[in-house]
Design an enzyme around this catalytic site. Structure first.
Site, PDB file in Angstrom:
ATOM      1  N   THR A  10      -1.325  17.493 -14.995  1.00  0.00           N
ATOM      2  CA  THR A  10      -1.982  18.442 -15.908  1.00  0.00           C
ATOM      3  C   THR A  10      -1.512  19.830 -15.504  1.00  0.00           C
ATOM      4  O   THR A  10      -1.282  20.089 -14.325  1.00  0.00           O
ATOM      5  CB  THR A  10      -3.514  18.321 -15.761  1.00  0.00           C
ATOM      6  N   THR A  59      -7.986  20.741 -12.575  1.00  0.00           N
ATOM      7  CA  THR A  59      -7.275  19.474 -12.750  1.00  0.00           C
ATOM      8  C   THR A  59      -7.956  18.408 -11.900  1.00  0.00           C
ATOM      9  O   THR A  59      -8.372  18.688 -10.778  1.00  0.00           O
ATOM     10  CB  THR A  59      -5.787  19.593 -12.353  1.00  0.00           C
ATOM     11  N   GLY A  60      -8.082  17.221 -12.467  1.00  0.00           N
ATOM     12  CA  GLY A  60      -8.754  16.155 -11.724  1.00  0.00           C
ATOM     13  C   GLY A  60      -9.387  15.167 -12.686  1.00  0.00           C
ATOM     14  O   GLY A  60      -9.076  15.166 -13.881  1.00  0.00           O
ATOM     15  N   GLY A 105     -11.404  14.061 -15.216  1.00  0.00           N
ATOM     16  CA  GLY A 105     -12.068  14.888 -16.220  1.00  0.00           C
ATOM     17  C   GLY A 105     -13.529  14.602 -16.474  1.00  0.00           C
ATOM     18  O   GLY A 105     -14.324  15.532 -16.667  1.00  0.00           O
ATOM     19  N   ARG A 112     -10.212   9.382 -26.261  1.00  0.00           N
ATOM     20  CA  ARG A 112     -10.909   9.960 -25.098  1.00  0.00           C
ATOM     21  C   ARG A 112     -10.487  11.431 -24.915  1.00  0.00           C
ATOM     22  O   ARG A 112      -9.326  11.774 -25.014  1.00  0.00           O
ATOM     23  CB  ARG A 112     -10.555   9.168 -23.843  1.00  0.00           C
ATOM     24  N   VAL A 113     -11.458  12.266 -24.645  1.00  0.00           N
ATOM     25  CA  VAL A 113     -11.161  13.679 -24.372  1.00  0.00           C
ATOM     26  C   VAL A 113     -11.669  14.009 -22.974  1.00  0.00           C
ATOM     27  O   VAL A 113     -12.805  13.683 -22.631  1.00  0.00           O
ATOM     28  CB  VAL A 113     -11.842  14.583 -25.422  1.00  0.00           C
ATOM     29  N   GLY A 114     -10.805  14.641 -22.183  1.00  0.00           N
ATOM     30  CA  GLY A 114     -11.186  15.004 -20.815  1.00  0.00           C
ATOM     31  C   GLY A 114     -11.725  16.418 -20.725  1.00  0.00           C
ATOM     32  O   GLY A 114     -12.188  16.996 -21.718  1.00  0.00           O
ATOM     33  N   ASP A 115     -11.668  16.975 -19.539  1.00  0.00           N
ATOM     34  CA  ASP A 115     -12.234  18.311 -19.311  1.00  0.00           C
ATOM     35  C   ASP A 115     -11.322  19.450 -19.755  1.00  0.00           C
ATOM     36  O   ASP A 115     -11.796  20.559 -20.006  1.00  0.00           O
ATOM     37  CB  ASP A 115     -12.527  18.482 -17.811  1.00  0.00           C
TER      38      ASP A 115
HETATM   39  N1  ASP Z   1      -8.325  16.631 -15.998  1.00  0.00           N
HETATM   40  C1  ASP Z   1      -7.421  15.812 -16.752  1.00  0.00           C
HETATM   41  C2  ASP Z   1      -8.230  14.883 -17.634  1.00  0.00           C
HETATM   42  O1  ASP Z   1      -9.181  14.309 -17.165  1.00  0.00           O
HETATM   43  C3  ASP Z   1      -6.500  14.994 -15.892  1.00  0.00           C
HETATM   44  C4  ASP Z   1      -5.815  15.723 -14.768  1.00  0.00           C
HETATM   45  O2  ASP Z   1      -6.133  16.880 -14.477  1.00  0.00           O
HETATM   46  O3  ASP Z   1      -4.911  15.146 -14.150  1.00  0.00           O
HETATM   47  O4  ASP Z   1      -7.876  14.710 -18.754  1.00  0.00           O
END
Ligand code: ASP
Length: 335
Positions: free
Chosen positions: A200, A251-252, A254, A228-231
């Protein structure tokens, strides 16, 4: 004579200090946190990552040093990373469980407390520019799927065939994930492999006018449910900016970043508790999230130009550049 010296000293201090303030700029970027070790990013491939991160910093700095805005700088920096297959954003995005690329992005202006985001888009070359259009040319904050795609097309953004985002290595990883799932092991979204949490991208900046901005773009998590929607496109979770506190891009994993409203929490701790940027960010990443077994990291800059880049994984692609002439790029713990 004495009086003249006093007046001159006063003028020097006032103009000297304000001159220094007026030219202060900082740009910080990340290219994702995760299981990023020297075994995976070998000596052979590391230079390519360093070069791309440097190119991203230079693209943003070019704008900041010429008096441009932090918004323009974060958008430019993120576009460079979106165009590279090395990162999980734009070209090179990870695959959904049914083998497609669905992209999410958001941007926020700390001066206006204005923001824009897109989610689950499949054919806009640079999702971060679509997010910016939503912020500046629509009354909305978040557009998704077909609506976001039509909006982007109508605003003149570059539209590509979905196959543009395909990357062979990401595809191979996706096939591996399917095999593991069939064996009943790693189930992607429920038990995401740290391998998949890489790439990300994001940027935060302070410009010479004292304005903060943040931007984040991603393909999400490998093997995610379609839709699906992340953060990353959720304001306050993966992205936040407020001139009164700081700008954050995270990043992480989500789902946890949304539940813990990570980006906004950093800002709130600074604003309401008087916590320093570094303390707030480190608490969230290395104490709160780590305590919940949540992997990730973030980058942030405050209104004074202080920066922080904490992560609780083995590595995070990251770097910064500032008006003091410093430019640094790192991938693992300390290199
Ligand atoms: N935060 C992102 C998500 O969950 C993934 C990532 O940061 O690697 O979509």
């Amino acid at each position: 004579m004495k009086k003249t010296i006093v007046i001159l000293t006063f003028i020097f201090i006032v103009f000297g200090l304000s001159g220094q303030q007026d030219s202060l700029y900082v740009l910080v970027i990340h290219g994702g946190a995760g299981n990023i070790t020297p075994e995976r990013i070998t000596k052979d491939v590391k230079p390519a990552y360093v070069a791309k991160l440097t190119e991203s910093l230079q693209a943003g700095e070019e704008i900041l040093k010429n008096g441009g805005t932090s918004l323009d700088a974060v958008e430019a920096a993120v576009r460079v990373l979106e165009d590279s297959p090395l990162f999980n954003a734009g070209r090179g995005a990870v695959f959904t469980i049914d083998g497609n690329n669905e992209l999410d992005a958001s941007i926020m202006c700390g001066k206006e407390i204005n923001s824009g985001a897109v989610a689950s888009i499949t054919n806009v070359k640079n999702p971060i520019s679509a997010a910016r259009k939503v912020m500046e040319e629509s009354p909305h904050v978040l557009l998704i799927g077909k609506g976001a795609e039509r909006f982007s097309y109508e605003k003149g953004l570059e539209i590509v065939d979905p196959s543009y985002f395909f990357d062979q290595e990401r595809w191979d990883n996706y096939r591996e994930l399917l095999k593991r799932q069939r064996k009943g092991g790693d189930t992607g979204m429920n038990d995401p492999s740290p391998d998949d949490m890489m790439g990300t991208v994001g940027a935060v900046a302070l410009d010479i006018h004292g304005n903060l901005a943040a931007a984040t773009s991603t393909g999400g998590m490998s093997g995610k449910q379609f839709g699906r929607v992340g953060d990353s496109p959720i304001i306050g979770a993966g992205t936040y900016a407020n001139n009164k506190s700081c700008a954050v891009s995270a990043t992480g994993h989500g789902e946890y970043f949304i539940r813990n409203v990570v980006a906004y929490d950093i800002s709130a701790r600074m604003k309401y508790k008087g916590t320093s940027l570094d303390e707030a960010a480190n608490y969230i990443i290395n104490d709160k999230l780590k305590g919940l077994n949540v992997n990730g990291g973030l980058i942030s800059v405050d209104k004074e130009g202080n920066i922080t880049m904490p992560f609780n994984t083995s590595g995070m692609h990251r770097g910064f550049v500032n008006s003091e002439g410093q430019l640094e790029v790192k991938i693992f713990g300390d290199e």
